[in-house]
Motif scaffolding. Structure first.
Motif, PDB file in Angstrom:
ATOM      1  N   VAL A  15       0.801  -1.060  -0.207  1.00 54.27           N
ATOM      2  CA  VAL A  15      -0.105  -0.248   0.249  1.00 54.27           C
ATOM      3  C   VAL A  15       0.802   1.400   0.001  1.00 54.27           C
ATOM      4  CG1 VAL A  15      -1.558   1.206   1.290  1.00 54.27           C
ATOM      5  CG2 VAL A  15      -2.011  -1.119   1.012  1.00 54.27           C
ATOM      6  N   ALA A  16       2.012   1.171   0.584  1.00 58.33           N
ATOM      7  CA  ALA A  16       2.752   2.430   0.970  1.00 58.33           C
ATOM      8  C   ALA A  16       3.316   2.606  -0.484  1.00 58.33           C
ATOM      9  CB  ALA A  16       3.911   2.161   1.841  1.00 58.33           C
ATOM     10  N   ASN A  17       3.901   1.706  -1.103  1.00 53.70           N
ATOM     11  CA  ASN A  17       4.383   1.619  -2.389  1.00 53.70           C
ATOM     12  C   ASN A  17       3.492   2.235  -3.766  1.00 53.70           C
ATOM     13  OD1 ASN A  17       6.727   1.396  -4.297  1.00 53.70           O
ATOM     14  ND2 ASN A  17       5.653  -0.340  -5.192  1.00 53.70           N
ATOM     15  N   THR A  18       2.121   1.541  -3.546  1.00 55.87           N
ATOM     16  CA  THR A  18       1.142   2.352  -4.363  1.00 55.87           C
ATOM     17  C   THR A  18       0.911   3.597  -4.131  1.00 55.87           C
ATOM     18  OG1 THR A  18       0.078  -0.197  -4.343  1.00 55.87           O
ATOM     19  CG2 THR A  18      -1.178   1.768  -4.930  1.00 55.87           C
ATOM     20  N   ILE A  19       0.739   3.829  -2.834  1.00 53.37           N
ATOM     21  CA  ILE A  19       0.781   5.571  -2.551  1.00 53.37           C
ATOM     22  C   ILE A  19       1.726   6.229  -3.115  1.00 53.37           C
ATOM     23  CG2 ILE A  19       0.557   7.444  -0.759  1.00 53.37           C
ATOM     24  CD1 ILE A  19      -1.170   5.465   0.617  1.00 53.37           C
ATOM     25  N   GLY A  20       3.199   5.849  -3.017  1.00 50.60           N
ATOM     26  CA  GLY A  20       4.374   6.431  -3.665  1.00 50.60           C
ATOM     27  C   GLY A  20       4.431   6.560  -4.790  1.00 50.60           C
ATOM     28  N   LEU A  21       3.941   5.577  -5.578  1.00 48.09           N
ATOM     29  CA  LEU A  21       3.531   5.549  -7.033  1.00 48.09           C
ATOM     30  C   LEU A  21       2.769   6.691  -7.556  1.00 48.09           C
ATOM     31  CD1 LEU A  21       4.568   4.376  -9.835  1.00 48.09           C
ATOM     32  CD2 LEU A  21       2.656   2.650  -9.263  1.00 48.09           C
ATOM     33  N   PHE A  22       1.739   6.523  -6.688  1.00 52.61           N
ATOM     34  CA  PHE A  22       0.695   7.731  -7.161  1.00 52.61           C
ATOM     35  C   PHE A  22       1.083   9.074  -6.784  1.00 52.61           C
ATOM     36  CE2 PHE A  22      -2.845  10.578  -6.094  1.00 52.61           C
ATOM     37  CZ  PHE A  22      -3.578  10.315  -7.001  1.00 52.61           C
ATOM     38  N   LEU A  23       2.001   9.272  -5.929  1.00 49.15           N
ATOM     39  CA  LEU A  23       2.345  10.721  -5.374  1.00 49.15           C
ATOM     40  C   LEU A  23       3.649  10.994  -6.510  1.00 49.15           C
ATOM     41  CD1 LEU A  23       2.490  10.500  -1.578  1.00 49.15           C
ATOM     42  CD2 LEU A  23       1.123  11.909  -3.164  1.00 49.15           C
ATOM     43  N   ALA A  24       4.450  10.192  -6.658  1.00 48.12           N
ATOM     44  CA  ALA A  24       5.569  10.237  -7.860  1.00 48.12           C
ATOM     45  C   ALA A  24       5.115  10.593  -9.234  1.00 48.12           C
ATOM     46  CB  ALA A  24       6.590   9.032  -7.874  1.00 48.12           C
ATOM     47  N   SER A  25       3.922   9.949  -9.523  1.00 44.06           N
ATOM     48  CA  SER A  25       3.474  10.444 -10.911  1.00 44.06           C
ATOM     49  C   SER A  25       2.645  11.765 -10.861  1.00 44.06           C
ATOM     50  CB  SER A  25       2.355   9.196 -11.320  1.00 44.06           C
ATOM     51  OG  SER A  25       1.450   8.972 -10.695  1.00 44.06           O
ATOM     52  N   MET A  26       2.076  12.191  -9.886  1.00 44.76           N
ATOM     53  CA  MET A  26       1.366  13.247  -9.816  1.00 44.76           C
ATOM     54  C   MET A  26       2.464  14.428  -9.752  1.00 44.76           C
ATOM     55  SD  MET A  26      -1.790  13.045  -9.993  1.00 44.76           S
ATOM     56  CE  MET A  26      -1.557  11.291 -10.986  1.00 44.76           C
ATOM     57  N   ILE A  27       3.510  14.285  -8.903  1.00 45.24           N
ATOM     58  CA  ILE A  27       4.405  15.265  -8.970  1.00 45.24           C
ATOM     59  C   ILE A  27       5.365  15.378 -10.517  1.00 45.24           C
ATOM     60  CG2 ILE A  27       6.868  15.887  -7.783  1.00 45.24           C
ATOM     61  CD1 ILE A  27       5.696  14.699  -5.236  1.00 45.24           C
ATOM     62  N   LEU A  28       5.721  14.102 -10.799  1.00 48.61           N
ATOM     63  CA  LEU A  28       6.378  14.331 -12.049  1.00 48.61           C
ATOM     64  C   LEU A  28       5.521  14.218 -13.387  1.00 48.61           C
ATOM     65  CD1 LEU A  28       9.203  11.735 -11.179  1.00 48.61           C
ATOM     66  CD2 LEU A  28       9.303  14.118 -11.040  1.00 48.61           C
ATOM     67  N   GLY A  29       4.103  14.014 -13.199  1.00 50.09           N
ATOM     68  CA  GLY A  29       3.479  13.956 -14.509  1.00 50.09           C
ATOM     69  C   GLY A  29       2.775  15.182 -15.054  1.00 50.09           C
ATOM     70  N   ASN A  30       3.416  16.391 -14.755  1.00 48.47           N
ATOM     71  CA  ASN A  30       2.988  17.420 -15.317  1.00 48.47           C
ATOM     72  C   ASN A  30       1.617  17.823 -15.612  1.00 48.47           C
ATOM     73  OD1 ASN A  30       5.696  18.125 -15.648  1.00 48.47           O
ATOM     74  ND2 ASN A  30       5.868  17.346 -17.561  1.00 48.47           N
ATOM     75  N   GLY A  31       0.781  17.342 -14.482  1.00 53.24           N
ATOM     76  CA  GLY A  31      -0.759  17.672 -14.612  1.00 53.24           C
ATOM     77  C   GLY A  31      -1.490  16.729 -14.957  1.00 53.24           C
ATOM     78  N   GLU A  32      -0.738  15.589 -15.874  1.00 56.04           N
ATOM     79  CA  GLU A  32      -1.698  14.536 -16.534  1.00 56.04           C
ATOM     80  C   GLU A  32      -2.097  13.401 -15.423  1.00 56.04           C
ATOM     81  OE1 GLU A  32       0.567  12.446 -19.501  1.00 56.04           O
ATOM     82  OE2 GLU A  32       1.913  14.178 -19.829  1.00 56.04           O
ATOM     83  N   GLY A  33      -3.161  12.662 -16.043  1.00 57.80           N
ATOM     84  CA  GLY A  33      -3.887  11.931 -14.766  1.00 57.80           C
ATOM     85  C   GLY A  33      -2.754  10.636 -14.545  1.00 57.80           C
ATOM     86  N   PHE A  34      -3.313   9.800 -13.578  1.00 54.71           N
ATOM     87  CA  PHE A  34      -2.485   8.672 -13.166  1.00 54.71           C
ATOM     88  C   PHE A  34      -2.189   7.802 -14.148  1.00 54.71           C
ATOM     89  CE2 PHE A  34      -2.226   4.751 -10.770  1.00 54.71           C
ATOM     90  CZ  PHE A  34      -0.925   4.942 -10.047  1.00 54.71           C
ATOM     91  N   ILE A  35      -3.076   7.326 -14.838  1.00 49.65           N
ATOM     92  CA  ILE A  35      -3.162   6.506 -15.954  1.00 49.65           C
ATOM     93  C   ILE A  35      -2.246   6.814 -17.019  1.00 49.65           C
ATOM     94  CG2 ILE A  35      -4.421   4.756 -17.233  1.00 49.65           C
ATOM     95  CD1 ILE A  35      -4.637   4.156 -14.547  1.00 49.65           C
ATOM     96  N   SER A  36      -2.416   7.947 -17.386  1.00 50.58           N
ATOM     97  CA  SER A  36      -1.810   8.582 -18.596  1.00 50.58           C
ATOM     98  C   SER A  36      -0.222   8.582 -18.307  1.00 50.58           C
ATOM     99  CB  SER A  36      -2.454   9.656 -19.070  1.00 50.58           C
ATOM    100  OG  SER A  36      -2.090  10.967 -18.090  1.00 50.58           O
ATOM    101  N   VAL A  37       0.026   8.855 -17.085  1.00 49.54           N
ATOM    102  CA  VAL A  37       1.324   9.007 -16.601  1.00 49.54           C
ATOM    103  C   VAL A  37       2.016   7.579 -16.817  1.00 49.54           C
ATOM    104  CG1 VAL A  37       3.100   9.339 -14.940  1.00 49.54           C
ATOM    105  CG2 VAL A  37       1.150  11.235 -15.254  1.00 49.54           C
ATOM    106  N   LEU A  38       1.346   6.813 -16.143  1.00 54.16           N
ATOM    107  CA  LEU A  38       1.925   5.310 -16.163  1.00 54.16           C
ATOM    108  C   LEU A  38       1.923   4.789 -17.619  1.00 54.16           C
ATOM    109  CD1 LEU A  38      -0.002   3.627 -13.430  1.00 54.16           C
ATOM    110  CD2 LEU A  38       2.269   4.458 -13.373  1.00 54.16           C
ATOM    111  N   LYS A  39       1.159   4.962 -18.610  1.00 51.80           N
ATOM    112  CA  LYS A  39       1.053   4.640 -19.942  1.00 51.80           C
ATOM    113  C   LYS A  39       2.447   5.369 -20.868  1.00 51.80           C
ATOM    114  CE  LYS A  39      -3.872   3.517 -20.795  1.00 51.80           C
ATOM    115  NZ  LYS A  39      -4.935   3.780 -21.422  1.00 51.80           N
ATOM    116  N   SER A  40       2.445   6.602 -20.466  1.00 54.83           N
ATOM    117  CA  SER A  40       3.712   7.303 -21.144  1.00 54.83           C
ATOM    118  C   SER A  40       4.883   6.540 -20.493  1.00 54.83           C
ATOM    119  CB  SER A  40       3.581   8.991 -20.756  1.00 54.83           C
ATOM    120  OG  SER A  40       3.541   9.186 -19.752  1.00 54.83           O
ATOM    121  N   ALA A  41       5.036   6.544 -19.194  1.00 56.52           N
ATOM    122  CA  ALA A  41       6.274   6.101 -18.697  1.00 56.52           C
ATOM    123  C   ALA A  41       6.704   4.878 -19.120  1.00 56.52           C
ATOM    124  CB  ALA A  41       6.108   5.976 -17.008  1.00 56.52           C
ATOM    125  N   SER A  42       5.543   3.848 -19.404  1.00 55.52           N
ATOM    126  CA  SER A  42       5.849   2.608 -20.014  1.00 55.52           C
ATOM    127  C   SER A  42       6.318   2.847 -21.358  1.00 55.52           C
ATOM    128  CB  SER A  42       4.512   1.647 -19.869  1.00 55.52           C
ATOM    129  OG  SER A  42       4.695   0.554 -20.529  1.00 55.52           O
TER     130      SER A  42
END
Length: 94
Positions: A15-42
């Motif tokens: 759970v802590a890792n999931t929350i950390g992943l969400f926070l990291a994607s929101m900080i580094l995602g430039n305002g994009e949504g969580f799923i779109s950040v994961l897709k572009s990161a992949s």
């Protein structure tokens, strides 16, 4: 009893890792949504690094359990972190 404590720590680590992943994607995602950040990161090949950044919260959980003398829960968090590291390694080479 011991297995329950390790399982509790493992779940808290995931759970802590999931929350950390969400926070990291929101900080580094430039305002994009969580799923779109994961897709572009992949697509760009840095999903493993993003997952690794998410695991930083496990460090806090681990040391909190150590300080409270809850060694078996800390062991569960460590187990979750190792699982995340193996998954990150697999993601990197796929």
């Amino acid at each position: 009893m011991i297995k329950k404590e390790v399982l509790t720590g493992f779940i808290i680590g995931i759970v802590a890792n999931t929350i950390g992943l969400f926070l990291a994607s929101m900080i580094l995602g430039n305002g994009e949504g969580f799923i779109s950040v994961l897709k572009s990161a992949s697509a760009e090949g840095f999903l493993g690094k993003l997952v690794s950044l998410g695991a930083i919260l496990n460090l806090g959980a681990f040391f909190i359990f150590i300080k409270k003398k809850q060694d078996y829960r800390a062991r569960g968090v460590l187990l979750a972190t190792v699982l995340i590291a193996v998954a990150t390694f697999i993601i990197k080479f796929l």
